[in-house]
Structures are given as C-alpha cells and as structure tokens.
Design an enzyme around this catalytic site. Structure first.
Site, PDB file in Angstrom:
ATOM      1  CD  GLU A 222      -3.027  -0.856   0.130  1.00  0.00           C
ATOM      2  OE1 GLU A 222      -2.653  -0.941  -1.057  1.00  0.00           O
ATOM      3  OE2 GLU A 222      -4.202  -0.663   0.448  1.00  0.00           O
TER       4      GLU A 222
ATOM      5  CB  THR B  70      -5.588   5.969  -2.714  1.00  0.00           C
ATOM      6  OG1 THR B  70      -6.629   5.050  -3.071  1.00  0.00           O
ATOM      7  CG2 THR B  70      -5.495   6.050  -1.212  1.00  0.00           C
TER       8      THR B  70
HETATM    9  N1  HSE Z   1      -8.146   4.878   4.453  1.00  0.00           N
HETATM   10  C1  HSE Z   1      -7.739   4.999   3.086  1.00  0.00           C
HETATM   11  C2  HSE Z   1      -8.116   6.383   2.595  1.00  0.00           C
HETATM   12  C3  HSE Z   1      -8.432   3.949   2.253  1.00  0.00           C
HETATM   13  O1  HSE Z   1      -9.266   6.767   2.781  1.00  0.00           O
HETATM   14  O2  HSE Z   1      -7.268   7.081   2.038  1.00  0.00           O
HETATM   15  C4  HSE Z   1      -8.045   3.986   0.795  1.00  0.00           C
HETATM   16  O3  HSE Z   1      -8.798   2.978   0.100  1.00  0.00           O
END
Ligand code: HSE
Length: 313
Positions: A132, A185
């Site tokens: 990630e 993201t």
């Molecule tokens: N918690 C992360 C965000 C999840 O909201 O950036 C990304 O899928």
C-alpha cells in the site's frame, strides 16, 4: 506435499466505513483479484503478466504492490527460491474497492501456501501494508487487513500494529456502487487537512464507538446513526459528482447509512438485509445515471472468510 504453483483469490474491501478513516474496513464476497504464484529457480520476484488492468499497472517488481509485498515476505523467511507472479485484475483500479490491496493479499497468501505456510495469515499483514505504501504513499491497513483476514476489521493501533476482528450481524449487507471515473488514493489523501477541530474529534469518536457497539449488539438503528463521517467525507465529496444525490437515494431506499468507500469514487451503503441492499443498489445506480455517470453495483454480505485458495498444482 510440495507444490509448484498456487492460485489465490482475495476480495475487494470497503475501507473507512464512515467514521473510521484508516481504522475500519470490511471484506466483500465479490469482486476481487486473482494471483497465480509459481516457484522459480531464479531468486527474487518477477511479474510475468498482468491482465484486466488495461496496461496501467507496472510490471517492475519494485513498483508493483503485489511484488513488493512478496519481496518482503521472501526476505523475512530467508527463502531460497524466487517467485513469478501472474496478476489477474478482476476489479476496477482507482475505484475505492481496495484493488491494490487485493492483489498484494492474493500474492502473499499464494506464496505462503507454496512455501508450506511458514507464517500465520495475520503475520502476512505487514508485507501487504508495504504494498500500500508503494501504491499511495501511506502504509494504511484498512483495505489489506480485511482482505487478508476477512470480516470487519478495526485497526486499534498502527504502532504497534493491533488488529481486532469485530463480529457483524448476519443480515448486514453492503452495497457498493462504482461510477466509471477514477480517483487516485494518493490524490484523495493529499487534499485532506492535517488538523481537525476538537468538536469534530468528539463527534467522530462518538460515531466510531457507536458503530462498533451497534455491530456487537446487532443494533441496526445504532449502526445507521453512527455511519457518519464529519471529517473526511465532507472534504472528498467534491471528487465524486452526484455524491449527495446518491447518498440521498440510498437512504430513501432503506439503507441504514451511506458514505464513500475508501478514498472513492465508489460509494457504499449498509442495509439490514440482502433484499434491501439490492433495492438500495438500484436507487444508487439511478442517481448516478441522473448525473450522467455509468456505474456498477456490487451487493454482498460481509465476507467473513477472506482469501480463497483456488488451486494448488
Ligand atoms: N483509508 C484509506 C483512505 C483507504 O481513505 O485514504 C483507501 O482505500
């Protein structure tokens, strides 16, 4: 028995789940990604093919989330073998469904099986988190943990890592609607303010605690009231055309609550039955259509199992 190849499915996930930015996530049954891992006499990790990504993802193993996760695993167990990976993307990229997470999870689970399961499932989590970090710059666990472990996951703490699986009521059904636009993201994180007012922290803490209490006591009313994000959702809705209409449509069709799935653009709703979840999906899709966005609908109870080993050979 020794195997040469392992094929594994890992599920899509809904992260944040309303108030739980970076600390809540749950797994769906569908969609998900598949990875085929094969032992190789050459050391290191090599990606031989990626399908379903339209050529968007890197084959370079230092840039690919699945390969980075497997590289960490091989180093940790001091593996003699190398690995080749075939990655089959079966869900949209940049969708808010945890696509990078599912590939990394499927890959490490496949390799762990191939090597005779040297590590427990939960011990694979840190490697997928490094995937990630490569994908978006932050090693958040709210997609990888539920994809790896199944169910609804609370990340109580990142340092040290403390993961808690929260039981969910049987009927609880997720509807996720994915409009055909992409939100990275990394971009959706960059726009977030770094500080929040105390009053927002108080409201958010109430909802975080309320959602957990609602899940544990099967109190659908409390789940619905708690599915509110006063911090991140208001900052991200501008990335999703028609967000308010879609949310309104979901609640009007009987959803308990509705918010952004992960970093979007998918929007999810929770309902107390599969029947309501299906009707909610139709209403949400119609609302996206009214702002001229085509969308896909996924309706699924919480997937309590996580990854599936499809074949060993
Ligand atoms: N918690 C992360 C965000 C999840 O909201 O950036 C990304 O899928």
């Amino acid at each position: 028995m020794l195997y040469n190849t392992a094929q594994v499915f890992a599920p899509a996930t809904v992260a944040n789940v309303g108030p739980g930015f970076d600390i809540f996530g749950f797994a769906m049954h569908e969609p998900g990604d598949e990875v085929v891992a094969t032992l190789s006499p050459d050391s290191g990790v090599r990606i031989t093919s990626i399908t379903g990504d339209g050529g968007a993802l890197p084959l370079d193993s230092v840039k690919n989330t699945a390969a980075v996760a497997v590289t960490g695993l091989l180093a940790r167990i001091e593996a003699k073998n190398g690995i080749t990976l075939e990655i089959h993307k079966k869900m949209p990229l940049g969708s808010g469904l945890g696509s990078s997470a599912a590939s990394a999870v499927a890959a490490v689970v496949a390799v762990n099986e191939l090597l005779g399961r040297p590590l427990e499932r939960h011990e694979l989590l840190p490697f997928t988190m490094e995937g990630e970090r490569i994908a978006c710059g932050a090693a958040h666990a709210d997609n990888v943990a539920p994809s790896l472990l199944g169910g609804f996951i609370l990340i109580r703490s990142y340092a040290p890592l403390d993961i808690v699986k929260i039981p969910t009521p049987e009927g609880l059904t997720a509807t996720v609607v994915h409009p055909h636009i992409e939100v990275r993201t990394e971009d959706a994180r960059r726009i977030l303010r770094r500080t929040i007012p105390l009053s927002s922290a108080i409201t958010q803490c109430g909802n975080v605690a309320g959602l957990i209490a609602g899940l544990l006591t099967k109190n659908y009313g409390l789940i619905g009231r708690s599915l509110t994000d006063c911090i991140v959702e208001p900052q991200r809705t501008l990335l999703i055309p028609g967000f308010e209409n879609v949310k309104h449509a979901a609640l009007g069709a009987g959803a308990l609550g509705c918010s952004i799935s992960g970093s979007g653009p998918s929007i999810f709703a929770l309902s107390s039955s599969l029947e309501t979840g299906t009707a909610v999906g139709r209403a949400m899709r119609d609302a996206f259509t009214s702002v001229e966005l085509v969308s896909d609908v996924f309706v699924s109870p919480v997937n309590k199992e996580g990854p599936k080993i499809i074949a060993m050979g």
